[in-house]
Design an enzyme around this catalytic site. Structure first.
Site, mmCIF file in Angstrom:
data_model
loop_
_atom_site.group_PDB
_atom_site.id
_atom_site.type_symbol
_atom_site.label_atom_id
_atom_site.label_comp_id
_atom_site.label_asym_id
_atom_site.label_seq_id
_atom_site.Cartn_x
_atom_site.Cartn_y
_atom_site.Cartn_z
ATOM 1 N N HIS A 73 25.926 -66.528 1.245
ATOM 2 C CA HIS A 73 25.375 -65.195 1.544
ATOM 3 C C HIS A 73 24.108 -65.264 2.382
ATOM 4 O O HIS A 73 23.268 -66.153 2.203
ATOM 5 C CB HIS A 73 25.139 -64.389 0.264
ATOM 6 C CG HIS A 73 24.071 -64.919 -0.652
ATOM 7 N ND1 HIS A 73 22.757 -64.517 -0.563
ATOM 8 C CD2 HIS A 73 24.127 -65.787 -1.688
ATOM 9 C CE1 HIS A 73 22.044 -65.111 -1.499
ATOM 10 N NE2 HIS A 73 22.849 -65.902 -2.195
ATOM 11 N N ASP A 188 17.773 -69.865 -0.498
ATOM 12 C CA ASP A 188 18.827 -69.158 -1.225
ATOM 13 C C ASP A 188 19.166 -67.898 -0.434
ATOM 14 O O ASP A 188 18.414 -66.937 -0.448
ATOM 15 C CB ASP A 188 18.337 -68.810 -2.625
ATOM 16 C CG ASP A 188 19.286 -67.907 -3.397
ATOM 17 O OD1 ASP A 188 20.478 -67.882 -3.058
ATOM 18 O OD2 ASP A 188 18.814 -67.234 -4.335
ATOM 19 N N GLU A 222 24.983 -60.352 -2.087
ATOM 20 C CA GLU A 222 25.030 -61.207 -3.273
ATOM 21 C C GLU A 222 23.826 -61.008 -4.177
ATOM 22 O O GLU A 222 23.956 -61.024 -5.405
ATOM 23 C CB GLU A 222 25.135 -62.672 -2.848
ATOM 24 C CG GLU A 222 25.513 -63.632 -3.988
ATOM 25 C CD GLU A 222 24.323 -64.120 -4.802
ATOM 26 O OE1 GLU A 222 24.540 -64.709 -5.887
ATOM 27 O OE2 GLU A 222 23.158 -63.907 -4.377
ATOM 28 N N GLU A 223 22.651 -60.821 -3.597
ATOM 29 C CA GLU A 223 21.444 -60.722 -4.407
ATOM 30 C C GLU A 223 21.424 -59.481 -5.297
ATOM 31 O O GLU A 223 20.641 -59.418 -6.245
ATOM 32 C CB GLU A 223 20.190 -60.743 -3.518
ATOM 33 C CG GLU A 223 19.931 -62.067 -2.810
ATOM 34 C CD GLU A 223 19.585 -63.210 -3.746
ATOM 35 O OE1 GLU A 223 19.488 -62.987 -4.974
ATOM 36 O OE2 GLU A 223 19.432 -64.339 -3.264
ATOM 37 N N ASP A 243 26.307 -71.956 -2.966
ATOM 38 C CA ASP A 243 25.029 -71.318 -3.252
ATOM 39 C C ASP A 243 24.108 -72.355 -3.875
ATOM 40 O O ASP A 243 24.558 -73.428 -4.291
ATOM 41 C CB ASP A 243 25.240 -70.121 -4.187
ATOM 42 C CG ASP A 243 24.205 -69.032 -4.006
ATOM 43 O OD1 ASP A 243 23.096 -69.352 -3.548
ATOM 44 O OD2 ASP A 243 24.503 -67.867 -4.341
ATOM 45 N N HIS A 323 13.928 -68.289 -5.899
ATOM 46 C CA HIS A 323 13.392 -66.923 -5.846
ATOM 47 C C HIS A 323 11.861 -66.907 -5.857
ATOM 48 O O HIS A 323 11.249 -65.906 -6.241
ATOM 49 C CB HIS A 323 13.952 -66.064 -6.978
ATOM 50 C CG HIS A 323 15.371 -65.650 -6.734
ATOM 51 N ND1 HIS A 323 15.956 -64.591 -7.386
ATOM 52 C CD2 HIS A 323 16.336 -66.159 -5.916
ATOM 53 C CE1 HIS A 323 17.213 -64.460 -6.977
ATOM 54 N NE2 HIS A 323 17.453 -65.414 -6.084
#
Length: 347
Positions: A73, A188, A222-223, A243, A323
């Site tokens: 993603h 990510d 996706e997030e 991922d 993150h």
């Protein structure tokens, strides 16, 4: 053939740098999808766009009755303007799951609906230690954006064209060290997107014949939980999310490995596909770890939840401080790419 040499890690890193420098918080990914589209057009790899804004590239294989799908993603964490404050600063609402302290002090960009971009800094409302003594928890109520413009009121800000609902993205601060570490926000999952693009490039340029028709889904939601649960062909029997691998206390994954997920918050991934990935890693002597990610979900788990009758798996490069201020190593990209390349050639 030396697969690691053929995959050209410097090309992957260059692509990764270009990807992370394109702002693309969930909900505002058109520009980065266009970058991927242009990349594929230069390789003459066909693709389609779905209505949600994602992209699906397809490489025909010997068997067109059974398909594989790999997904990574391009959408990232970010924010939106929630409120324009009377002092000319902005209150935010977060896009994606992360903590306010992870973005304190970060440079950012505000993109208006008219296409104008303004820079700023995300700060606590009582940032100066020479004025304030409080040490408060960071929350939506006490974090704000200081805009790099002469604004002192709500009217000043609106005069710039900034409005509630405008997207805010974070400066990636991309850097590659001499020791091979890659430091950046949005690894990510743009690290995995760079890997898939490099794999497609190698397959196309080397004239590699895949055993199965294979779709590469570059998803864009996706997030927020639903990036890859549509546009799966009825012929798809294996669905592999590419991922990041999560690093932390109690985890086996590190910044150098291909991390193969056995289970995440959604439950176990398919055992046979997990074993196939392990076998592929062992065949080419790639450094890998099998791990469990306790607070995690992927496009593959979203596809399972939506009812698709598929075998699902998850693999990716190990990434530290997910993150937050993320870091990986070029070895993690190479090891993951080598496992995936071996998997794509397997029957």
């Amino acid at each position: 053939m030396d697969i690691k040499k053929e995959l050209r890690v410097n090309d992957m890193i260059e692509t990764l740098e270009q990807l992370v420098k394109i702002p693309s918080p969930s909900g505002n990914t058109e520009q980065v999808i266009q970058y991927v589209a242009t990349y594929l057009e230069e390789l003459q790899i066909p693709y389609t766009l779905n209505r949600k804004g994602g992209l699906i590239a397809t490489i025909q294989g010997e068997n067109n009755q059974a398909h594989r799908m790999l997904t990574a993603h391009v959408d990232t964490l970010g924010a939106m303007v929630k409120e324009i404050k009377s002092n000319g600063r902005l209150k935010l609402t977060l896009i994606g799951g992360f903590r306010w302290n992870a973005i304190e002090g970060e440079y950012c960009q505000i993109q208006t609906l008219s296409g104008e971009t303004y820079t700023g800094t995300i700060l606590h409302t009582k940032a100066s230690v020479h004025v304030y003594r409080e040490n408060e928890e960071r929350t939506e109520q006490n974090m704000e954006v200081r805009i790099d413009a002469r604004v002192k009121s709500e009217a000043d800000v609106r005069h710039l064209g900034i409005e509630v609902g405008d997207f805010v993205s974070f400066d990636p601060r991309f850097e590659v060290t001499d020791s091979g570490f890659i430091k950046s926000r949005h690894l990510d999952d743009k690290a995995s997107v760079a890997i898939l693009l490099q794999l497609m490039k190698n397959i196309k340029q080397e004239g590699v014949q895949l055993p199965y028709t294979t779709h590469f889904l570059i998803s864009n939601n996706e997030e927020i939980g639903y990036g890859g649960n549509s546009n799966i062909t009825p012929q798809t029997f294996e669905y592999l999310a590419v991922d990041m691998g999560a690093i932390g206390d109690g985890q086996q994954t590190d910044e150098f490995c291909a991390s193969i997920c056995a289970k995440d918050a959604s439950g176990p991934y398919n055992l046979k596909l997990r074993n196939k990935l392990i076998d592929c890693a062992q065949q080419v002597e790639a450094y890998y770890k099998v791990d469990i990610y306790p607070y995690y979900g992927s496009d593959a788990s979203a596809a399972i939840r939506s009812g698709h009758d598929i075998v699902h798996g998850l693999i990716g490069p190990g990434i530290d401080a997910s993150h937050a201020h993320e870091r990986t190593h070029q070895d993690a990209l190479v090891n993951t790419a080598v496992v995936l390349y071996t998997y794509l050639l397997s029957s």
